[in-house]
Write a protein that holds these residues in place. Sequence first.
Motif, PDB file in Angstrom:
ATOM      1  N   LEU A  49       0.834  -1.200   0.000  1.00 16.52           N
ATOM      2  CA  LEU A  49       0.000   0.000   0.000  1.00 16.52           C
ATOM      3  C   LEU A  49       0.868   1.249   0.000  1.00 16.52           C
ATOM      4  O   LEU A  49       0.559   2.238  -0.676  1.00 16.52           O
ATOM      5  N   THR A  52       2.330   1.600  -3.605  1.00 20.69           N
ATOM      6  CA  THR A  52       1.345   2.041  -4.586  1.00 20.69           C
ATOM      7  C   THR A  52       0.967   3.490  -4.344  1.00 20.69           C
ATOM      8  O   THR A  52       0.775   4.254  -5.293  1.00 20.69           O
ATOM      9  N   LEU A 146      -5.331   4.665  -9.265  1.00 20.16           N
ATOM     10  CA  LEU A 146      -5.808   4.252  -7.942  1.00 20.16           C
ATOM     11  C   LEU A 146      -6.477   2.880  -8.012  1.00 20.16           C
ATOM     12  O   LEU A 146      -6.302   2.050  -7.119  1.00 20.16           O
ATOM     13  N   SER A 150      -5.167  -0.444  -6.157  1.00 25.52           N
ATOM     14  CA  SER A 150      -6.067  -1.168  -5.259  1.00 25.52           C
ATOM     15  C   SER A 150      -6.108  -2.654  -5.598  1.00 25.52           C
ATOM     16  O   SER A 150      -6.199  -3.510  -4.701  1.00 25.52           O
ATOM     17  N   ALA A 154      -5.257  -5.635  -3.041  1.00 23.55           N
ATOM     18  CA  ALA A 154      -6.290  -6.649  -2.811  1.00 23.55           C
ATOM     19  C   ALA A 154      -5.756  -8.053  -3.090  1.00 23.55           C
ATOM     20  O   ALA A 154      -6.033  -8.999  -2.339  1.00 23.55           O
TER      21      ALA A 154
END
Length: 205
Positions: A49, A52, A146, A150, A154
């Motif tokens: 996270l 990213t 985004l 994600s 995930a």
Amino acid sequence: MDAQLVAFTLFAAGMVAMPGADFTVVVRNSLVSRRAGVASAIGVAAGLLVHTALAVAGVAAVLAAVPALFRALQLVGAAYVLYLAYRALRSAARPRDMAQDVVTVRAGGLREGFLTNALNPKASITFLSVLPQFVPAGSPAMPRTLLLASIVVALALLWFPVVALLVDRLGRWLRRPRTARAIEAVTGAALGVLGLVLLVEPVLA
């Protein structure tokens, strides 16, 4: 169907599932307890996270533009991976106190997973170079990036806990003293090789 999105999801799945330091740390901690393994898995996802978010914010471009900063972070990451290798090899060389390991690793599993991933600057560069390839021409870059970021997080949240649960499922055999020490030795050696590669690469560059 969005063909680019499907292609990126397949690419990201392969990238997340590829064995490396993250995978090794999750497996090692899962040998101690399921909770420790899952904590490490969540830590890895949290590290992703960070990468990213950096890529989306464009901060990763700074790492690419300033080689000295990139190499400094790479050395820090290498030092941490080598530290984990030392701990694994030390554990393999002596009788294990499983009860004590559960307390120690459960407390540090989340931190180990996070730091192992977050201290690897190559991840930010990878995201920075890959994500734009899957943004359709003429589409707003931020929402699409985004979404792609994600998907990566995930997938990590799915894959690494599954690894932890599978290792825990085989725990009765894997936690036998002789087997556990052999696995510690193998994971320690693997982490040591990864750490040395990270350490030598910026020096030779």
